[in-house]
Scaffold this motif. Structure first.
Motif, PDB file in Angstrom:
ATOM      1  N   MET A  76      21.681  69.651  94.587  1.00 35.43           N
ATOM      2  CA  MET A  76      22.946  69.271  95.215  1.00 35.43           C
ATOM      3  C   MET A  76      22.906  69.476  96.725  1.00 35.43           C
ATOM      4  O   MET A  76      23.265  68.579  97.492  1.00 35.43           O
ATOM      5  CB  MET A  76      24.098  70.064  94.588  1.00 35.43           C
ATOM      6  N   THR A  88      25.771  71.060  87.463  1.00 37.69           N
ATOM      7  CA  THR A  88      24.646  70.269  86.998  1.00 37.69           C
ATOM      8  C   THR A  88      24.811  68.822  87.420  1.00 37.69           C
ATOM      9  O   THR A  88      25.931  68.352  87.674  1.00 37.69           O
ATOM     10  CB  THR A  88      24.535  70.350  85.465  1.00 37.69           C
ATOM     11  N   THR A  89      23.710  68.107  87.480  1.00 39.61           N
ATOM     12  CA  THR A  89      23.728  66.691  87.853  1.00 39.61           C
ATOM     13  C   THR A  89      23.518  65.792  86.643  1.00 39.61           C
ATOM     14  O   THR A  89      23.550  64.568  86.783  1.00 39.61           O
ATOM     15  CB  THR A  89      22.631  66.401  88.892  1.00 39.61           C
TER      16      THR A  89
END
Length: 429
Positions: free
Chosen positions: A307, A389-390
């Motif tokens: 991020m 989280t992505t």
């Protein structure tokens, strides 16, 4: 004849001169009487007097010397009694020494027998495994080779743990009797005790090599995790409540013949305890893959934050997969956290004992609650993307002794660790 007559005449003259005839006059009531005492009577009385005097002197001498003789005899008897008491004390001491050595050898024997009994299930299981592997390999050989295969299989099943058993049995059945006519019975008994000591040392040496070999194999199996059996033993949670195992004399293994002859048995016991602890601790090793279907999307260690795009340290292993993929317990344990946990999102933390913990983050759904006991491979949740989280993945962490570890070496060691686990589970069964 003339000489004899001369001597006789002289004796007669001596008799008349020394013992002349005597008369005793007695007067009573105006009357006088006399008694004649001849020389022969006088000689008889004199002889009797001399004999009486000699007897008196002899008895006086015997009486006077009796105390000294009795005292001398008493001293001799006292000396003999003291010698007997000393010999009796020496015999008692030697008898006690032999008895104590025999008791110590008996305690060693019980220790070795119990250790062999404790290893017997694992040995049989290992033999079956070796025989099965040999049978599988024999499927590829020619018909001629198959003819000799049973003999090869039997030979390959012999292990370091098998050899001490028959040897110790022969030592146990060895007669400790001594022939009555032996010149030195104690010496013969001590010789037999020394022989038993040598047999026991030989068996202990074989067992020591076997146990040390097991410890070495365990160390090799977990070397990638940067742990070893010595480190694991320090954190063994079962050390305080462990029961069973080989017989251990209350006083340990004191010397019997040599000052250091007990050290081998103590080292054997210590190594056996380490090996048993390692086998139990390996049940806590998180080696089960925590996701039913995945690929590794990010490894443990230094990486760019997905991020912020800055370098950071990643404390776990990211395993990407489809939403709802089953998340599995990497080892049996107890649930100590189940629910939301900051950037982890929905997270489950398991305590596996012996210093091991695992965390499972970003789950879509948690299927356990705090306090639950979970089995190895039991489903604890579903893969998701909660928290920081992505994308959908499992964030998997392994902790030991309060420090986070790279999970990948544990997963890679799974095959070797499971082989050791199966052997110890078979021995416990």
């Amino acid at each position: 004849m003339r000489g004899i007559s001369v001597i006789a005449k002289r004796v007669e003259d001596w008799r008349r001169r020394v013992f002349p005839e005597r008369q005793l006059f007695l007067r009573s009531e105006g009357r006088v009487r006399f008694i004649t005492i001849t020389s022969y009577v006088q000689m008889g009385l004199a002889s009797a007097g001399v004999a009486l005097a000699i007897w008196g002197l002899t008895t006086s001498y015997v009486f006077l010397t009796r105390d000294s003789v009795l005292a001398s005899k008493e001293r001799a008897l006292n000396a003999l009694s003291a010698d007997y008491d000393a010999l009796n004390r020496d015999y008692t001491r030697l008898e006690r020494d032999v008895e104590q050595r025999a008791l110590k050898l008996q305690e060693r024997q019980q220790f070795l027998e119990s250790l062999i009994d404790a290893n017997e299930p694992a040995r049989r299981n290992h033999n079956r495994t070796v025989q099965a592997e040999a049978a599988t390999e024999n499927e590829t050989v020619t018909a001629t080779d198959r003819t000799s295969a049973p003999e090869m299989t039997t030979g390959s099943a012999e292990t370091d743990q098998a050899r001490p058993i028959s040897y110790l049995n022969s030592a146990t059945s060895h007669s400790m009797t001594v022939e009555p006519g032996h010149t030195d019975r104690r010496e013969a008994i001590v010789a037999l005790l020394r022989e038993t000591d040598q047999r026991q040392r030989h068996v202990a040496s074989l067992l020591h090599d076997s146990v040390s070999g097991e410890l070495k194999r365990i160390d090799e199996a977990i070397t990638a995790t940067r742990l070893d059996t010595a480190t694991l033993f320090d954190k063994w949670s079962g050390a305080a409540q462990a029961v069973g195992g080989p017989y251990m004399p209350e006083a340990g293994f004191p010397a019997i013949f040599d000052m250091e002859d007990g050290s081998l048995f103590q080292d054997l016991f210590d190594n056996w305890q380490r090996r048993e602890a390692a086998g139990e601790i390996l049940q806590s090793f998180p080696v089960t893959e925590p996701a039913a279907d995945y690929y590794i999307s990010s490894r443990f260690g230094r990486r760019r934050d997905p991020m912020r795009r800055t370098w950071t340290n990643h404390p776990g292993l990211d395993m990407a997969g489809w939403p709802g993929t089953a998340i599995l317990a990497a080892a049996p344990g107890r649930v100590v956290h189940a629910g939301w946990y900051g950037p982890y999102g929905n997270m489950v933390e398991l305590d596996h004992d012996n210093g091991f913990r695992t965390r499972y983050g970003h789950m879509k759904r948690v299927r356990v609650k705090v306090g639950d006991s979970v089995a190895d491979g039991q489903r604890v949740g579903d893969m998701g993307r909660t928290g920081r989280t992505t994308g959908t993945h499992l964030h998997f962490e392994v902790w030991y002794d309060g420090q986070v570890r790279d999970p990948l070496p544990f997963l890679r060691a799974a095959e070797d660790v499971r082989e050791i686990q199966r052997r110890y589970q078979s021995a416990d069964g």
